[in-house]
Design an enzyme around this catalytic site. Structure first.
Site, PDB file in Angstrom:
ATOM      1  N   TRP A 171       0.819  -1.207   0.000  1.00  0.00           N
ATOM      2  CA  TRP A 171       0.000   0.000   0.000  1.00  0.00           C
ATOM      3  C   TRP A 171       0.855   1.260   0.000  1.00  0.00           C
ATOM      4  O   TRP A 171       0.532   2.236  -0.679  1.00  0.00           O
ATOM      5  CB  TRP A 171      -0.973  -0.021   1.178  1.00  0.00           C
ATOM      6  CG  TRP A 171      -1.977  -1.119   1.014  1.00  0.00           C
ATOM      7  CD1 TRP A 171      -2.085  -2.262   1.751  1.00  0.00           C
ATOM      8  CD2 TRP A 171      -2.978  -1.212  -0.007  1.00  0.00           C
ATOM      9  NE1 TRP A 171      -3.096  -3.052   1.264  1.00  0.00           N
ATOM     10  CE2 TRP A 171      -3.658  -2.436   0.189  1.00  0.00           C
ATOM     11  CE3 TRP A 171      -3.366  -0.380  -1.059  1.00  0.00           C
ATOM     12  CZ2 TRP A 171      -4.712  -2.843  -0.631  1.00  0.00           C
ATOM     13  CZ3 TRP A 171      -4.408  -0.783  -1.882  1.00  0.00           C
ATOM     14  CH2 TRP A 171      -5.078  -2.005  -1.665  1.00  0.00           C
TER      15      TRP A 171
ATOM     16  N   ASP B  40      -0.958   6.959   6.608  1.00  0.00           N
ATOM     17  CA  ASP B  40      -2.126   6.173   6.234  1.00  0.00           C
ATOM     18  C   ASP B  40      -2.339   5.155   7.350  1.00  0.00           C
ATOM     19  O   ASP B  40      -1.539   4.234   7.521  1.00  0.00           O
ATOM     20  CB  ASP B  40      -1.879   5.476   4.898  1.00  0.00           C
ATOM     21  CG  ASP B  40      -2.998   4.524   4.495  1.00  0.00           C
ATOM     22  OD1 ASP B  40      -3.949   4.343   5.274  1.00  0.00           O
ATOM     23  OD2 ASP B  40      -2.903   3.941   3.399  1.00  0.00           O
TER      24      ASP B  40
ATOM     25  N   LYS C 178     -12.076  -1.272   7.204  1.00  0.00           N
ATOM     26  CA  LYS C 178     -11.417  -2.264   8.047  1.00  0.00           C
ATOM     27  C   LYS C 178     -11.837  -2.131   9.513  1.00  0.00           C
ATOM     28  O   LYS C 178     -12.072  -3.133  10.187  1.00  0.00           O
ATOM     29  CB  LYS C 178      -9.901  -2.128   7.915  1.00  0.00           C
ATOM     30  CG  LYS C 178      -9.423  -2.285   6.474  1.00  0.00           C
ATOM     31  CD  LYS C 178      -7.929  -2.023   6.323  1.00  0.00           C
ATOM     32  CE  LYS C 178      -7.509  -2.022   4.865  1.00  0.00           C
ATOM     33  NZ  LYS C 178      -7.785  -3.283   4.164  1.00  0.00           N
TER      34      LYS C 178
END
Length: 359
Positions: A102, A171, A195
């Site tokens: 990511w 993030d 999530k």
């Protein structure tokens, strides 16, 4: 109806009390005679949803008053572009630590925009660790230092924020609200919601207000954090139902004892599973202990030909979505806040039975 244990990396399981409350209010929210999905995002009824959600989130994370809290449509991937758009210039790009898939995507998007500098990468060792800070290449000429606090695919997590003088951007999609964080150490924190916070299609962003800049007119207002802050995250119609669910999740976390209690429970869950894996000669996790994630635990078997059977039989036993990411294979247990300790115990019991049967 029987609820299963959902180990999916995202969309992930939500707390059952949240789902039950949403079910009970689905047809008539707060005596309006309408579903929360039907009320205007500019109505007094939704103002209450927005205000309560933000207030609870600020309490949970002790967010200082000089930070804007934005509730935006899209996912963290949207912010991969909005971070450099709002903070960087061609002469002052952002610096990126790449320690997983990511963070690599975030860097690649900013790089395509001509707004990124690679400060460090652990790709050469398969993203099994975090680059040593002494090796990071960045300085005051960079607009910010960006990192992903928890990499869901490889199961690598920063145990604490980097100590740097530059504006820090994180993030936190897969570990926000899972442990205490000193928000004041950051310029920007963002998190895709599917999530830990709510369903997919929603993102929270914290921005220190001195970083809310006017953008060139060629950039759409929708991508401007400053404009979104001025419009209360409602420049256009937001994802109202997701915003509502997020507020219910925040209130559920607060009722459980807050982020500190979540951290205690998450440590307990992850330690139990890691200890079982480490004590076994049948299963393995090859991430060094100091980099292991408390949220996403990938593992394999020494006999990899059994992976498919394991995943299939686990699914039949009510242990869903344990298949590892396609880029790494194996299995992965994602154990965010809503995963109860009973889910870990059921997984360990299944793993023991599977080993006895096939080992």
């Amino acid at each position: 109806m029987t609820r299963i244990f959902n180990f999916c990396a995202g969309p992930a399981m939500l707390p059952l009390p949240v789902l039950e409350k949403a079910r009970d209010e689905l047809l008539d929210f707060n005596h309006t005679g309408m579903s929360v999905m039907e009320i205007s995002h500019r109505s007094a009824a939704f103002d209450e949803v927005a205000d309560r959600s933000e207030a609870c989130l600020r309490r949970l994370m002790s967010i200082p008053d000089d930070y804007a809290v934005l509730f935006l449509a899209g996912g963290a991937t949207t912010q991969f572009a909005q971070v450099p758009t709002n903070l960087a210039t061609a002469n002052r790009p952002g610096a990126y630590i790449v320690n997983g898939s990511w963070s690599k995507k975030a860097f690649n998007i900013a790089d395509r925009m001509g707004l990124a500098h690679l400060a460090a990468s652990s790709e050469q060792n398969g993203f099994r660790a975090i680059p040593e800070p002494a090796e990071w290449d960045f300085d005051g000429s960079h607009a910010y230092l960006h990192y992903v606090s928890n990499e869901t695919i490889s199961g690598v997590q920063f145990q604490r924020p980097p100590e740097v003088a530059q504006t820090l951007v994180a993030d936190m999609s897969s570990d926000i609200l899972s442990r205490p964080v000193d928000v004041s150490k950051f310029g920007v924190i963002y998190a895709g919601a599917q999530k830990i916070i709510c369903q997919a299609g929603f993102t929270v962003v914290f921005v220190r207000k001195d970083l809310l800049l006017d953008l060139p007119q060629v950039i759409a207002d929708l991508h401007s954090w400053k404009v979104q802050e001025q419009k209360g995250s409602r420049l256009n119609t937001p994802a109202t139902f997701a915003w509502y669910i997020a507020g219910l999740v925040f209130e559920w976390i607060e009722a459980q004892g807050g982020v500190e209690r979540m951290a205690e429970l998450n440590r307990n869950k992850s330690e139990r599973l890691y200890n079982y894996i480490d004590d076994s000669s049948f299963y393995l996790n090859d991430i060094p202990a100091e980099f292991r994630s408390h949220m996403n635990i990938p593992f394999k078997m020494t006999n990899e030909s059994l992976h498919g059977q394991f995943i299939s039989e686990a699914e039949a036993a009510g242990l869903s979505s344990l298949k590892g990411h396609r880029s790494v294979g194996g299995m992965r247990a994602s154990i965010y806040n809503a995963m109860p300790i009973e889910g870990i115990e059921a997984l360990i019991e299944f793993m023991a039975d599977f080993e006895q049967k096939t080992g």
